[in-house]
Design a protein around this motif. Sequence first.
Motif, PDB file in Angstrom:
ATOM      1  N   UNK A  70       0.841  -1.191   0.000  1.00 35.30           N
ATOM      2  CA  UNK A  70       0.000   0.000   0.000  1.00 35.30           C
ATOM      3  C   UNK A  70       0.880   1.246   0.000  1.00 35.30           C
ATOM      4  N   UNK A  71       0.429   2.255  -0.723  1.00 33.22           N
ATOM      5  CA  UNK A  71       1.148   3.528  -0.751  1.00 33.22           C
ATOM      6  C   UNK A  71       0.178   4.647  -0.419  1.00 33.22           C
ATOM      7  N   UNK A  72       0.732   5.733   0.061  1.00 34.61           N
ATOM      8  CA  UNK A  72      -0.083   6.906   0.371  1.00 34.61           C
ATOM      9  C   UNK A  72      -0.102   7.849  -0.827  1.00 34.61           C
ATOM     10  N   UNK A  73      -1.309   8.303  -1.163  1.00 34.46           N
ATOM     11  CA  UNK A  73      -1.449   9.365  -2.153  1.00 34.46           C
ATOM     12  C   UNK A  73      -1.658  10.644  -1.356  1.00 34.46           C
ATOM     13  N   UNK A  74      -0.662  11.508  -1.269  1.00 33.21           N
ATOM     14  CA  UNK A  74      -0.755  12.686  -0.387  1.00 33.21           C
ATOM     15  C   UNK A  74      -2.043  13.470  -0.578  1.00 33.21           C
ATOM     16  N   UNK A  75      -2.732  13.638   0.543  1.00 37.09           N
ATOM     17  CA  UNK A  75      -3.965  14.406   0.535  1.00 37.09           C
ATOM     18  C   UNK A  75      -5.168  13.675  -0.016  1.00 37.09           C
ATOM     19  N   UNK A  76      -4.985  12.418  -0.440  1.00 40.77           N
ATOM     20  CA  UNK A  76      -6.092  11.696  -1.082  1.00 40.77           C
ATOM     21  C   UNK A  76      -6.430  10.379  -0.426  1.00 40.77           C
ATOM     22  N   UNK A  77      -5.455   9.669   0.166  1.00 46.75           N
ATOM     23  CA  UNK A  77      -5.741   8.382   0.784  1.00 46.75           C
ATOM     24  C   UNK A  77      -4.709   7.343   0.430  1.00 46.75           C
ATOM     25  N   UNK A  78      -5.169   6.072   0.336  1.00 43.06           N
ATOM     26  CA  UNK A  78      -4.262   4.965   0.061  1.00 43.06           C
ATOM     27  C   UNK A  78      -4.575   4.343  -1.295  1.00 43.06           C
ATOM     28  N   UNK A  79      -3.570   3.612  -1.811  1.00 42.23           N
ATOM     29  CA  UNK A  79      -3.721   2.892  -3.071  1.00 42.23           C
ATOM     30  C   UNK A  79      -2.751   1.723  -3.063  1.00 42.23           C
ATOM     31  N   UNK A  80      -2.945   0.759  -3.969  1.00 43.30           N
ATOM     32  CA  UNK A  80      -1.954  -0.281  -4.187  1.00 43.30           C
ATOM     33  C   UNK A  80      -0.843   0.299  -5.059  1.00 43.30           C
ATOM     34  N   UNK A  81       0.377  -0.108  -4.779  1.00 39.81           N
ATOM     35  CA  UNK A  81       1.503   0.397  -5.566  1.00 39.81           C
ATOM     36  C   UNK A  81       1.360   0.001  -7.035  1.00 39.81           C
ATOM     37  N   UNK A 141      -1.652   8.235   7.576  1.00 40.81           N
ATOM     38  CA  UNK A 141      -0.470   8.595   6.785  1.00 40.81           C
ATOM     39  C   UNK A 141       0.667   7.631   7.070  1.00 40.81           C
ATOM     40  N   UNK A 142       1.364   7.240   6.009  1.00 39.40           N
ATOM     41  CA  UNK A 142       2.487   6.327   6.147  1.00 39.40           C
ATOM     42  C   UNK A 142       2.659   5.372   4.980  1.00 39.40           C
ATOM     43  N   UNK A 143       1.652   4.553   4.618  1.00 41.52           N
ATOM     44  CA  UNK A 143       0.401   4.353   5.366  1.00 41.52           C
ATOM     45  C   UNK A 143       0.595   3.416   6.559  1.00 41.52           C
ATOM     46  N   UNK A 144      -0.183   3.688   7.611  1.00 36.03           N
ATOM     47  CA  UNK A 144      -0.091   2.940   8.862  1.00 36.03           C
ATOM     48  C   UNK A 144      -1.479   2.437   9.232  1.00 36.03           C
TER      49      UNK A 144
END
Length: 205
Positions: free
Chosen positions: A29-40, A163-166
Amino acid sequence: MARQKSTRPPFVSPYITSWSEEVDPPCRLVEIPGRGIAYADETVTDRDQRGVLWLRTPYRPGIGRPVFGKVHPLRQRRAMSRLLCQVCGGSADHDDNGVLWLARDWRDDWPDWPNGMGENEPPVCLPCVRLSMRLCPALRRGAVAFRARRFPVAGIRGAQYAAGPRFVGDVTVALDDPTIPWIRAANLVRRVSDCTILDLDEICG
């Protein structure tokens, strides 16, 4: 005289139950700044039509052994979306009083239950109510059958991240909740109302 074999298929496990070979694959999982999470390595099939991110669980029903108590995300979502029976996968029972559900009994804890409840277990058909009550000791200790006339899709249940994501924890939220972009969903939730509680003894004969 030869004994005629039953044409009814043997009971194996509920339609929404996961099997031992349906193991979530490794993912990042990766963080999309200001938007949430996504798969890499996200693809178009990872999100539903509302843009909600879902667990990536393989679809291998009948392979291995049933893992009772663990729900398969895709089959749960399909059953909830199409109002299918959670046990057999056929159409849930529906009459003038609404769609049929079988649930744990929380009437002592919640006034006017089940009205207003966020239900993440799909509905059932009549034969499967009888089957469930016969095979499941937990249901026999405290279950209620009810019909709901209103049951809109209202939310999701899943793992929330920061954020992190954690990972933060498991949550159930409404579809308009601002934290949804930070959640990886596992269950679709319907909100039931205008409910009528039924006589289980009458249903089960």
